[in-house]
Scaffold this active site. Structure first.
Site, PDB file in Angstrom:
ATOM      1  N   ALA A  63       0.851  -1.185   0.000  1.00  0.00           N
ATOM      2  CA  ALA A  63       0.000   0.000   0.000  1.00  0.00           C
ATOM      3  C   ALA A  63       0.891   1.241   0.000  1.00  0.00           C
ATOM      4  O   ALA A  63       2.044   1.172   0.436  1.00  0.00           O
ATOM      5  CB  ALA A  63      -0.877  -0.020   1.234  1.00  0.00           C
ATOM      6  N   GLY A 106       0.776  -5.061   0.914  1.00  0.00           N
ATOM      7  CA  GLY A 106      -0.373  -5.144   0.010  1.00  0.00           C
ATOM      8  C   GLY A 106      -0.015  -5.758  -1.335  1.00  0.00           C
ATOM      9  O   GLY A 106      -0.897  -6.254  -2.052  1.00  0.00           O
ATOM     10  N   GLU A 109      -0.341  -9.359  -0.700  1.00  0.00           N
ATOM     11  CA  GLU A 109      -1.779  -9.620  -0.513  1.00  0.00           C
ATOM     12  C   GLU A 109      -2.501  -9.665  -1.860  1.00  0.00           C
ATOM     13  O   GLU A 109      -3.393 -10.474  -2.076  1.00  0.00           O
ATOM     14  CB  GLU A 109      -2.373  -8.550   0.414  1.00  0.00           C
ATOM     15  CG  GLU A 109      -1.863  -8.730   1.846  1.00  0.00           C
ATOM     16  CD  GLU A 109      -2.237  -7.580   2.765  1.00  0.00           C
ATOM     17  OE1 GLU A 109      -1.804  -6.440   2.471  1.00  0.00           O
ATOM     18  OE2 GLU A 109      -2.952  -7.807   3.749  1.00  0.00           O
ATOM     19  N   GLU A 129       4.582  -5.224   7.238  1.00  0.00           N
ATOM     20  CA  GLU A 129       3.811  -4.143   7.883  1.00  0.00           C
ATOM     21  C   GLU A 129       4.238  -3.872   9.317  1.00  0.00           C
ATOM     22  O   GLU A 129       4.221  -2.720   9.762  1.00  0.00           O
ATOM     23  CB  GLU A 129       2.311  -4.470   7.847  1.00  0.00           C
ATOM     24  CG  GLU A 129       1.657  -4.330   6.477  1.00  0.00           C
ATOM     25  CD  GLU A 129       1.753  -5.605   5.627  1.00  0.00           C
ATOM     26  OE1 GLU A 129       2.567  -6.482   5.964  1.00  0.00           O
ATOM     27  OE2 GLU A 129       1.016  -5.703   4.641  1.00  0.00           O
TER      28      GLU A 129
HETATM   29  N1  3HC Z   1       4.580   3.436  -0.380  1.00  0.00           N
HETATM   30  C1  3HC Z   1       5.017   4.650  -0.744  1.00  0.00           C
HETATM   31  N2  3HC Z   1       6.268   4.898  -1.159  1.00  0.00           N
HETATM   32  C2  3HC Z   1       7.122   3.857  -1.182  1.00  0.00           C
HETATM   33  C3  3HC Z   1       6.741   2.566  -0.801  1.00  0.00           C
HETATM   34  C4  3HC Z   1       5.400   2.365  -0.395  1.00  0.00           C
HETATM   35  N3  3HC Z   1       4.940   1.163  -0.058  1.00  0.00           N
HETATM   36  N4  3HC Z   1       7.813   1.751  -0.911  1.00  0.00           N
HETATM   37  C5  3HC Z   1       8.824   2.511  -1.359  1.00  0.00           C
HETATM   38  N5  3HC Z   1       8.398   3.784  -1.529  1.00  0.00           N
HETATM   39  C6  3HC Z   1       9.183   4.918  -2.072  1.00  0.00           C
HETATM   40  C7  3HC Z   1      10.290   5.348  -1.157  1.00  0.00           C
HETATM   41  O1  3HC Z   1       9.827   6.287  -0.220  1.00  0.00           O
HETATM   42  C8  3HC Z   1      11.268   5.949  -2.139  1.00  0.00           C
HETATM   43  O2  3HC Z   1      10.788   7.239  -2.484  1.00  0.00           O
HETATM   44  P1  3HC Z   1      11.817   8.412  -2.863  1.00  0.00           P
HETATM   45  O3  3HC Z   1      12.583   7.913  -4.039  1.00  0.00           O
HETATM   46  O4  3HC Z   1      10.923   9.567  -3.122  1.00  0.00           O
HETATM   47  O5  3HC Z   1      12.679   8.586  -1.655  1.00  0.00           O
HETATM   48  C9  3HC Z   1      11.117   5.074  -3.373  1.00  0.00           C
HETATM   49  O6  3HC Z   1       9.841   4.443  -3.235  1.00  0.00           O
HETATM   50  C10 3HC Z   1      12.162   4.006  -3.511  1.00  0.00           C
HETATM   51  O7  3HC Z   1      12.242   3.288  -2.297  1.00  0.00           O
HETATM   52  P2  3HC Z   1      13.634   2.785  -1.716  1.00  0.00           P
HETATM   53  O8  3HC Z   1      14.597   3.904  -1.676  1.00  0.00           O
HETATM   54  O9  3HC Z   1      13.322   2.065  -0.441  1.00  0.00           O
HETATM   55  O10 3HC Z   1      14.058   1.778  -2.884  1.00  0.00           O
HETATM   56  P3  3HC Z   1      14.780   0.382  -2.831  1.00  0.00           P
HETATM   57  O11 3HC Z   1      14.913  -0.036  -4.226  1.00  0.00           O
HETATM   58  O12 3HC Z   1      15.971   0.438  -1.950  1.00  0.00           O
HETATM   59  O13 3HC Z   1      13.745  -0.626  -2.090  1.00  0.00           O
HETATM   60  C11 3HC Z   1      11.615  -1.655  -1.633  1.00  0.00           C
HETATM   61  C12 3HC Z   1      12.530  -0.968  -2.684  1.00  0.00           C
HETATM   62  C13 3HC Z   1      12.243  -3.006  -1.203  1.00  0.00           C
HETATM   63  C14 3HC Z   1      10.272  -1.892  -2.253  1.00  0.00           C
HETATM   64  C15 3HC Z   1      11.515  -0.742  -0.391  1.00  0.00           C
HETATM   65  O14 3HC Z   1      11.140   0.542  -0.817  1.00  0.00           O
HETATM   66  C16 3HC Z   1      10.521  -1.160   0.659  1.00  0.00           C
HETATM   67  O15 3HC Z   1      10.796  -2.029   1.460  1.00  0.00           O
HETATM   68  N6  3HC Z   1       9.336  -0.509   0.684  1.00  0.00           N
HETATM   69  C17 3HC Z   1       8.378  -0.657   1.710  1.00  0.00           C
HETATM   70  C18 3HC Z   1       7.608  -1.955   1.597  1.00  0.00           C
HETATM   71  C19 3HC Z   1       6.536  -2.027   2.649  1.00  0.00           C
HETATM   72  O16 3HC Z   1       6.752  -1.791   3.816  1.00  0.00           O
HETATM   73  N7  3HC Z   1       5.299  -2.400   2.241  1.00  0.00           N
HETATM   74  C20 3HC Z   1       4.199  -2.493   3.097  1.00  0.00           C
HETATM   75  C21 3HC Z   1       3.387  -1.242   3.042  1.00  0.00           C
HETATM   76  S1  3HC Z   1       2.051  -1.224   4.211  1.00  0.00           S
HETATM   77  C22 3HC Z   1       0.829  -2.180   3.469  1.00  0.00           C
HETATM   78  O17 3HC Z   1       1.011  -2.674   2.401  1.00  0.00           O
HETATM   79  C23 3HC Z   1      -0.442  -2.281   4.218  1.00  0.00           C
HETATM   80  C24 3HC Z   1      -1.393  -3.251   3.588  1.00  0.00           C
HETATM   81  O18 3HC Z   1      -1.343  -4.473   4.281  1.00  0.00           O
HETATM   82  C25 3HC Z   1      -2.798  -2.716   3.632  1.00  0.00           C
END
Ligand code: 3HC
Length: 686
Positions: A63, A106, A109, A129
């Site tokens: 998400a 997500g 998911e 998460e």
């Molecule tokens: N939402 C919004 N922005 C995100 C994002 C997300 N889920 N994941 C990454 N981004 C953004 C980062 O903020 C960054 O933005 P910027 O360039 O403006 O600074 C850009 O994407 C690139 O991210 P990284 O610098 O982290 O890039 P990497 O290539 O090193 O890593 C990744 C990629 C492994 C996908 C890493 O970004 C990551 O782990 N992201 C988070 C994943 C996460 O926690 N997902 C769960 C979200 S909560 C959810 O899904 C709830 C659901 O159950 C309802």
């Protein structure tokens, strides 16, 4: 009109591509467009199956995290995550997820709402998460146990670690792992007319409610150990356990309730703050570097002690050849042997193959004198923390290094300008302050001297990224950001001990608040001879407003160096476990009596208030002086370098969340009672 979804047709198969750079995160709009695209394809008589994939390197990274603070604050209407997934799963035609790169949160998911999952060999699948203080909220806690069983699902949801494609296949999370084009493979599979198979209907891997409860109890206990104080891991366990208690819909309802509670909590707000803060540190407004930053192909590290060896390993781990040197041949041999030992330990623990360890070892070459520096794109000096020694080494580096090379010092206390002045190119000199152990700790303070050029800063930030570190820009003040703030924080802890506080109670007041270690125990870990040097240097460099922690200065003289010789604030056993030491208390009380220090009782709240206010107020001074770019940078320094609890968001975020005005009142009261040390910085009123 869809803007985040592309649709292609490949002979009867619809390929639905989520295209939302940079990582295909799912905002409400993307979710709506995605579900609608699947429904449209399902309604299309010319389509027999649907392949769902992500554009670019990743499938879907979850998400869109930026919407959670707004959702929590009620600034946007709730997003029905589960309904979107149900709409995809409901498709009467088979839906196949083609997963390349990250399928996280997500994203996983969504993949589990599809009927089949085909993954590229390099894919990563996980429910991270909890690292954001949340739990899966789009049905993940109900679909994951149906695919991989309760135990593994609890582990993945409670601790947030991702699994690689092959491991996911072995668990039953993906149906097939392919080496080539994953979308091509999914389309081919789609043409084989696989039957629709909805994850929600699977029950074979679910256990009965009583067994689920026993498993949940085991995971709750391990969550309390591995992620103490955090609420989300236990909530995730609870949500997965609900899968065994009732219908799929009952499970979704439990998940939604637990997700909502986490979303509204302080911990997720803090952890989401840290997530974005970590990614913002490398963005320095106004940095004008001409062209792309210099590519780093070869490095040299001067000084083969613990820090120098660790820094050399950071380069080798990132695939960069590095020359390691030391004035003493013996020290160099010792450094290399230590590095080999660490790689061997990694192999023993199964973290690395023997071949990989050898490859990394081969990247580290022993250098005689300045050998290697002439070929290096970056030179990091990590010799003894003495300004004169450092200046001598920098003169030699200056004479040998190619023009345009980045010249960095790993000093934790010394004046960068003084070191830069030993060279004819101060514009190329900056501080790269790694934290110990360097290969493990992700924080690097990038310290800008008066003459440091924008190009050098840009190159250092790029280098840090290659080393997979988190760089934080800091000004050239005493202790930079981290050690400068840690000094008054620890000084308060010592002052409380001098005024009647028991060392173990002082430490416990802060570890029970969430710090990884108590401030006095940290002194023992670092060593009191080292602390004495840091404090003396800080005083020389303008830390006069911080009272001297006089008793701690006595410790090295009393032969109490800390963990390294078994005696400090605590007495250490052979397993390096600290125990309260009656002899230390006796000397401490004698010391206080001789100086007429008032002795009093300290409550846990008083201990926390003084130490934390001292910490945040120094951070506030740093911001007033422009020595840090933003409060969030300071938070990153403390979460990644000093064991400050991430779920409190870092010291500055904590102060904001606790209420700056309320804390300022307390600070002013201390200022009135005790004088200049407590003088509030301007930031409190900003
Ligand atoms: N939402 C919004 N922005 C995100 C994002 C997300 N889920 N994941 C990454 N981004 C953004 C980062 O903020 C960054 O933005 P910027 O360039 O403006 O600074 C850009 O994407 C690139 O991210 P990284 O610098 O982290 O890039 P990497 O290539 O090193 O890593 C990744 C990629 C492994 C996908 C890493 O970004 C990551 O782990 N992201 C988070 C994943 C996460 O926690 N997902 C769960 C979200 S909560 C959810 O899904 C709830 C659901 O159950 C309802």
């Amino acid at each position: 009109m869809a803007t985040h979804i592309r649709e292609e047709r490949r002979e009867g198969v619809a390929v639905v591509v989520v295209d939302n750079p940079p990582v295909n995160a799912l905002s409400r709009e993307v979710l709506e467009e995605l579900a609608a695209a699947v429904e449209r394809a399902a309604d299309d008589g010319s389509i027999t199956a649907i392949v769902l994939t992500g554009a670019g390197r990743n499938f879907i990274a979850g998400a869109d995290i930026s919407m959670f603070p707004r959702l929590a604050a009620g600034e946007m209407p709730p997003v029905p995550f589960q309904d979107y997934m149900n709409r995809i799963e409901q498709s009467p035609k088979p839906v196949i997820a083609a997963i390349g790169g990250a399928a996280l949160g997500g994203g996983l998911e969504t993949a589990m709402a599809c009927h089949y999952r085909i993954a590229a060999a390099g894919a990563q699948l996980g429910q991270p998460e909890v690292k954001l203080g949340l739990i899966p909220g789009a049905g993940g806690t109900q679909r994951l146990p149906r695919l991989i069983g309760m135990e593994k699902a609890m582990e993945m949801c409670a601790f947030g670690e991702a699994v690689a494609a092959q491991a996911a296949a072995e668990l039953g999370l993906v149906d097939k792992v392919v080496a080539g084009d994953v979308v091509e493979a999914a389309v081919e599979f789609a043409r084989s007319a696989p039957p629709v198979r909805r994850t929600r209907d699977l029950r074979e891997k679910l256990c009965d409610a009583a067994s689920a409860e026993s498993l949940a109890e085991i995971f709750r206990q391990s969550a309390r150990r591995r992620m103490p104080h955090q609420k989300a891991p236990e909530a995730a366990v609870e949500a997965v356990a609900a899968a065994a208690r009732g219908s799929f819909e009952d499970g979704l309802a439990a998940e939604a309730r637990l997700f909502e509670a986490c979303l509204k909590g302080e911990q997720s707000r803090a952890l989401i703050h840290v997530f974005f803060a970590e990614r913002a540190t490398a963005k320095i407004p106004g940095l004008k570097a001409a062209g792309a930053p210099k590519e780093i192909r070869r490095a040299a590290v001067a000084g083969a002690g613990t820090m120098g060896s660790g820094i050399a390993m950071c380069f080798a781990n990132a695939g960069i050849d590095v020359w390691l040197s030391d004035a003493s041949r013996e020290a160099l041999e010792r450094g290399l042997a230590g590095i080999r030992k660490q790689y061997e330990a990694a192999v023993r623990k199964g973290k690395m193959s023997g071949e990989e360890a050898e490859r990394r070892m081969e990247r580290i070459r022993a250098a005689e004198g300045m050998e290697g520096v002439a070929e290096a794109d970056v030179v990091v000096e990590a010799v003894f923390e003495d300004p004169e020694v450092k200046r001598v080494v920098f003169r030699l580096i200056d004479a040998a290094a190619p023009q345009g090379a980045l010249l960095a010092t790993n000093t934790s206390t010394l004046d960068i300008d003084g070191i830069a002045a030993a060279t004819k190119r101060p514009e190329s000199v900056l501080g790269l302050h790694f934290f110990s152990p360097a290969p493990v700790m992700r924080l690097v303070e990038v310290v800008r001297g008066r003459a440091t050029s924008d190009e050098a800063m840009a190159a250092a930030l790029e280098l840090a990224k290659r080393l997979k570190k988190i760089p934080v820009a800091a000004g050239n003040c005493f202790g930079f950001i981290g050690n400068r703030m840690f000094l008054p924080y620890r000084t308060q802890a010592v002052a409380i001990a001098e005024q009647g506080g028991e060392p173990d109670r002082i430490d416990a007041a802060l570890t029970s608040w969430g710090w990884a270690m108590g401030p006095l125990a940290v002194g023992d870990l670092i060593g009191h001879d080292v602390w004495l040097m840091i404090r003396q240097e800080a005083l020389r460099r303008g830390a006069g407003h911080i009272p001297v922690s006089a008793f701690e200065d006595e410790l090295p003289r009393l032969g109490r160096l800390g963990q390294k010789n078994g005696f400090g604030w605590y007495r250490y056993d052979e397993n390096r476990r600290g125990h309260p030491d009656g002899e230390l208390i006796r000397v401490l009380r004698e010391y206080a009596a001789a100086r007429g220090f008032e002795q009093r009782e300290w409550t846990v709240e008083q201990i926390r208030e003084r130490t934390l206010l001292a910490l945040v107020n120094e951070g506030a001074r740093i911001l007033d002086e422009g020595m840090a770019l933003r409060a969030a940078d300071i938070d990153v320094v403390f979460v990644h370098g000093f064991g400050f609890p991430g779920w409190r968001g870092g010291p500055m975020h904590w102060a904001e969340a606790a209420g700056k005005a309320k804390l300022l009142d307390r600070l002013e009261a201390l200022y009135d009672e005790e004088g200049p040390f407590w003088k509030p910085a301007a930031w409190w009123r900003s």
